[in-house]
Scaffold this motif. Structure first.
Motif, PDB file in Angstrom:
ATOM      1  N   ARG A 118       0.844  -1.193   0.000  1.00 22.72           N
ATOM      2  CA  ARG A 118       0.000   0.000   0.000  1.00 22.72           C
ATOM      3  C   ARG A 118       0.885   1.250   0.000  1.00 22.72           C
ATOM      4  NH1 ARG A 118      -4.752   2.522  -1.253  1.00 22.72           N
ATOM      5  NH2 ARG A 118      -4.434   4.634  -0.458  1.00 22.72           N
ATOM      6  N   TYR A 119       0.585   2.209  -0.915  1.00 25.99           N
ATOM      7  CA  TYR A 119       1.318   3.470  -1.014  1.00 25.99           C
ATOM      8  C   TYR A 119       0.401   4.634  -0.648  1.00 25.99           C
ATOM      9  CZ  TYR A 119       5.415   1.689  -3.616  1.00 25.99           C
ATOM     10  OH  TYR A 119       6.568   1.040  -3.989  1.00 25.99           O
ATOM     11  N   ASP A 120       0.932   5.572   0.126  1.00 25.27           N
ATOM     12  CA  ASP A 120       0.234   6.827   0.432  1.00 25.27           C
ATOM     13  C   ASP A 120       1.263   7.956   0.456  1.00 25.27           C
ATOM     14  OD1 ASP A 120      -2.713   6.362   1.096  1.00 25.27           O
ATOM     15  OD2 ASP A 120      -1.718   4.794   2.267  1.00 25.27           O
ATOM     16  N   THR A 121       1.061   8.975  -0.381  1.00 29.15           N
ATOM     17  CA  THR A 121       1.998  10.095  -0.464  1.00 29.15           C
ATOM     18  C   THR A 121       1.347  11.359   0.071  1.00 29.15           C
ATOM     19  OG1 THR A 121       3.079   9.137  -2.403  1.00 29.15           O
ATOM     20  CG2 THR A 121       3.455  11.471  -2.005  1.00 29.15           C
ATOM     21  N   GLU A 122       2.102  12.079   0.886  1.00 33.08           N
ATOM     22  CA  GLU A 122       1.643  13.344   1.448  1.00 33.08           C
ATOM     23  C   GLU A 122       2.614  14.453   1.045  1.00 33.08           C
ATOM     24  OE1 GLU A 122       1.539  12.786   5.629  1.00 33.08           O
ATOM     25  OE2 GLU A 122      -0.153  11.366   5.599  1.00 33.08           O
ATOM     26  N   SER A 123       2.087  15.664   0.920  1.00 36.90           N
ATOM     27  CA  SER A 123       2.925  16.817   0.596  1.00 36.90           C
ATOM     28  C   SER A 123       2.350  18.066   1.237  1.00 36.90           C
ATOM     29  CB  SER A 123       3.014  17.003  -0.923  1.00 36.90           C
ATOM     30  OG  SER A 123       3.710  18.199  -1.236  1.00 36.90           O
ATOM     31  N   PRO A 124       3.208  18.976   1.697  1.00 33.18           N
ATOM     32  CA  PRO A 124       2.695  20.252   2.229  1.00 33.18           C
ATOM     33  C   PRO A 124       2.214  21.185   1.130  1.00 33.18           C
ATOM     34  CG  PRO A 124       5.090  20.243   2.238  1.00 33.18           C
ATOM     35  CD  PRO A 124       4.661  18.869   1.829  1.00 33.18           C
TER      36      PRO A 124
ATOM     37  N   TYR B 194       9.368   1.906  -5.403  1.00 36.12           N
ATOM     38  CA  TYR B 194      10.075   2.611  -4.330  1.00 36.12           C
ATOM     39  C   TYR B 194      10.536   1.626  -3.259  1.00 36.12           C
ATOM     40  CZ  TYR B 194       8.200   7.106  -6.086  1.00 36.12           C
ATOM     41  OH  TYR B 194       7.890   8.215  -6.829  1.00 36.12           O
ATOM     42  N   TYR B 195       9.730   0.598  -3.039  1.00 37.19           N
ATOM     43  CA  TYR B 195      10.076  -0.377  -1.997  1.00 37.19           C
ATOM     44  C   TYR B 195      11.370  -1.105  -2.364  1.00 37.19           C
ATOM     45  CZ  TYR B 195       9.651  -4.304   1.258  1.00 37.19           C
ATOM     46  OH  TYR B 195       9.892  -5.233   2.235  1.00 37.19           O
TER      47      TYR B 195
ATOM     48  N   ALA C 112      17.312  -1.618  -1.727  1.00 36.03           N
ATOM     49  CA  ALA C 112      18.509  -1.773  -2.567  1.00 36.03           C
ATOM     50  C   ALA C 112      18.638  -3.197  -3.098  1.00 36.03           C
ATOM     51  CB  ALA C 112      19.763  -1.374  -1.791  1.00 36.03           C
ATOM     52  N   ILE C 113      17.507  -3.755  -3.550  1.00 34.37           N
ATOM     53  CA  ILE C 113      17.479  -5.123  -4.075  1.00 34.37           C
ATOM     54  C   ILE C 113      17.588  -5.088  -5.590  1.00 34.37           C
ATOM     55  CG2 ILE C 113      16.076  -7.210  -4.353  1.00 34.37           C
ATOM     56  CD1 ILE C 113      14.820  -6.632  -1.655  1.00 34.37           C
TER      57      ILE C 113
ATOM     58  N   SER D  49       9.422  17.997   0.555  1.00 35.26           N
ATOM     59  CA  SER D  49       8.382  18.302  -0.438  1.00 35.26           C
ATOM     60  C   SER D  49       7.349  17.187  -0.533  1.00 35.26           C
ATOM     61  CB  SER D  49       9.009  18.541  -1.817  1.00 35.26           C
ATOM     62  OG  SER D  49       9.703  17.392  -2.265  1.00 35.26           O
ATOM     63  N   SER D  50       7.727  15.965  -0.141  1.00 33.27           N
ATOM     64  CA  SER D  50       6.744  14.864  -0.129  1.00 33.27           C
ATOM     65  C   SER D  50       7.275  13.711   0.695  1.00 33.27           C
ATOM     66  CB  SER D  50       6.422  14.381  -1.549  1.00 33.27           C
ATOM     67  OG  SER D  50       7.539  13.724  -2.114  1.00 33.27           O
ATOM     68  N   ARG D  51       6.337  12.930   1.211  1.00 34.09           N
ATOM     69  CA  ARG D  51       6.676  11.697   1.942  1.00 34.09           C
ATOM     70  C   ARG D  51       5.743  10.595   1.454  1.00 34.09           C
ATOM     71  NH1 ARG D  51       7.243  13.238   8.293  1.00 34.09           N
ATOM     72  NH2 ARG D  51       8.182  11.171   8.299  1.00 34.09           N
ATOM     73  N   THR D  52       6.332   9.521   0.974  1.00 33.13           N
ATOM     74  CA  THR D  52       5.558   8.376   0.502  1.00 33.13           C
ATOM     75  C   THR D  52       5.719   7.239   1.495  1.00 33.13           C
ATOM     76  OG1 THR D  52       5.865   9.000  -1.819  1.00 33.13           O
ATOM     77  CG2 THR D  52       5.208   6.725  -1.372  1.00 33.13           C
ATOM     78  N   PHE D  53       4.599   6.809   2.079  1.00 32.13           N
ATOM     79  CA  PHE D  53       4.603   5.740   3.066  1.00 32.13           C
ATOM     80  C   PHE D  53       4.199   4.427   2.390  1.00 32.13           C
ATOM     81  CE2 PHE D  53       3.611   9.700   5.206  1.00 32.13           C
ATOM     82  CZ  PHE D  53       4.536   9.721   6.239  1.00 32.13           C
ATOM     83  N   MET D  54       4.948   3.382   2.658  1.00 29.85           N
ATOM     84  CA  MET D  54       4.669   2.063   2.089  1.00 29.85           C
ATOM     85  C   MET D  54       4.422   1.058   3.212  1.00 29.85           C
ATOM     86  SD  MET D  54       7.765   2.230  -0.659  1.00 29.85           S
ATOM     87  CE  MET D  54       8.566   3.634   0.140  1.00 29.85           C
ATOM     88  N   LYS D  55       3.409   0.228   3.034  1.00 33.38           N
ATOM     89  CA  LYS D  55       3.088  -0.809   4.009  1.00 33.38           C
ATOM     90  C   LYS D  55       2.840  -2.118   3.276  1.00 33.38           C
ATOM     91  CE  LYS D  55      -0.069  -1.995   7.795  1.00 33.38           C
ATOM     92  NZ  LYS D  55      -1.242  -1.567   8.587  1.00 33.38           N
ATOM     93  N   VAL D  56       3.595  -3.150   3.634  1.00 38.34           N
ATOM     94  CA  VAL D  56       3.443  -4.461   2.997  1.00 38.34           C
ATOM     95  C   VAL D  56       2.168  -5.119   3.520  1.00 38.34           C
ATOM     96  CG1 VAL D  56       4.439  -6.766   2.722  1.00 38.34           C
ATOM     97  CG2 VAL D  56       5.918  -4.752   2.663  1.00 38.34           C
TER      98      VAL D  56
END
Length: 381
Positions: free
Chosen positions: A56-62, A158-159, A164-165, A275-282
């Motif tokens: 799951r991806y969720d991106t936030e930005s100010p 991004y994950y 670094a795989i 400028s942005s933060r993208t949160f990833m959850k497996v």
């Protein structure tokens, strides 16, 4: 006079020491990375033979979408579900984007706000072919090593970048493969001058400085979690202004002593500010089992209209690059049984031995029939 000389000499000596310290600080004076640490990272990577992930991806930005697009050159805030799967023979990347605002450029280069409906972008590689489609939709594209516009399909994740795989893309050029390896471990150790900055019982830090591009990259690698990457930070030199960062957390032990983070974060900066933060959850994971092939395999659905680049010659590839003309490429539609229908509405069977023998038998019968017909005509004259 003697006191003046001594004082001058002391000032010069201090100035010389400052210069030396600055030179040491600005140079990559850290130790070589010990082979024992590189070997541990390599052994950890070798334990991953096949992998399926649903993330799951969720991106936030100010910033609002228009300013965000101008600052980052991204069309949208990335939100949705990503699926990544690979084994030694197959690779798949698909991302289901939620309905969202986007800020594309018009012909004059000005950005405008539009609403993008929910859709899924899918690309899959197997048996020397790469298939691409946007769903819902029925327009597919197929590539091969003869003509392949991508660098590494799994590097879109991004994950995967955060971890670094490296997974070898069999269709990518050698240059593209080297570029991908420079961002992964342990591959980067043989391509870049990485240095060991520090080490303790729980983790160690390695870095790489690129003077040409004025960039420094710092990796923090965990010993506790199976020598997996914890953080990657990109800095601009000489002031070490942050450019981007990856963070991996919530590590969990899977089978065969493989640790993977179930949470990750990608942070982008502009002028040192986030400028942005993208949160990833497996959400789902499968490691080193036969089910991975089921997730990684992909076939075009019946009704898909395919433009086929797989037979492009080097000369035709140059023509496409120069003129963007693809009118000469074969186009066909996938039939209900998986066979193809070309533009002239001719059925072309799937390539399997039973179809090949059927074609041969039909041709033989046709020839025998023609021979019998001409013999009959000859006898009746």
């Amino acid at each position: 006079m003697q006191r003046t000389i001594s004082r001058t000499m002391l000032i010069n000596f201090c100035y010389f020491c400052i210069l030396i310290m600055m030179a040491i600080r600005n140079s990559n004076c850290f130790a070589e990375v010990p082979p024992r640490l590189i070997d541990e990272i390599e052994n950890s990577r070798k334990k991953i033979h096949s992998l399926y992930l649903k993330i799951r991806y969720d991106t936030e930005s100010p910033y609002k979408i228009l300013k965000y697009a101008k600052l980052t050159n991204h069309l949208r805030l990335k939100k949705g579900i990503e699926i990544v799967a690979f084994n030694p023979n197959l690779q798949l990347h698909r991302f289901n984007y939620e309905e969202s605002q986007i800020a594309p450029k018009d012909k004059q280069g000005n950005r405008r706000i539009e609403t993008s409906p929910e859709h899924e972008v899918l690309t899959a590689t197997g048996e020397g072919l790469n298939k691409n489609i946007v769903l819902p939709g029925n327009i597919g594209i197929m590539y091969s090593k003869n003509f392949y516009p991508f660098e590494n399909i799994l590097n879109r994740s991004y994950y995967f970048r955060a971890n670094a795989i490296y997974v070898d893309d069999p269709l990518a050029s050698e240059e593209a493969k080297v570029n991908a390896k420079k961002t992964t471990l342990p591959e980067a150790f043989s391509l870049l001058n990485l240095k060991l900055e520090k080490e303790n019982e729980n983790e160690f830090v390695v870095s790489y400085t690129n003077e040409e591009y004025a960039v420094k990259i710092i990796y923090v690698i965990s010993k506790k979690y199976g020598f997996r990457v914890k953080t990657i930070d990109y800095f601009n030199l000489p002031d070490l202004r942050p450019l981007s960062s990856y963070r991996c957390t919530d590590f969990r032990l899977l089978s065969d002593q493989v640790w993977l983070p179930f949470k990750a974060e990608y942070i982008q900066y502009h002028d040192g500010m986030i400028s942005s933060r993208t949160f990833m959850k497996v959400l789902e994971v499968e490691l080193n089992n036969d089910n991975v092939a089921k997730h990684a395999e992909f076939q075009f659905a019946p009704g898909t209209q395919v433009t086929d680049f797989s037979g492009v010659t080097p000369k035709q590839a140059e023509e496409i690059d120069r003129t963007n003309n693809i009118s000469f490429l074969p186009e066909y539609t996938i039939a209900a049984d998986g066979s193809i229908i070309d533009k002239q509405l001719k059925m072309v069977p799937k390539s399997s031995p039973k179809y090949i023998w059927a074609i041969i038998l039909i041709n033989v019968l046709l020839i025998l029939g023609l021979m019998a017909y001409f013999l009959y005509k000859k006898k009746t004259k």
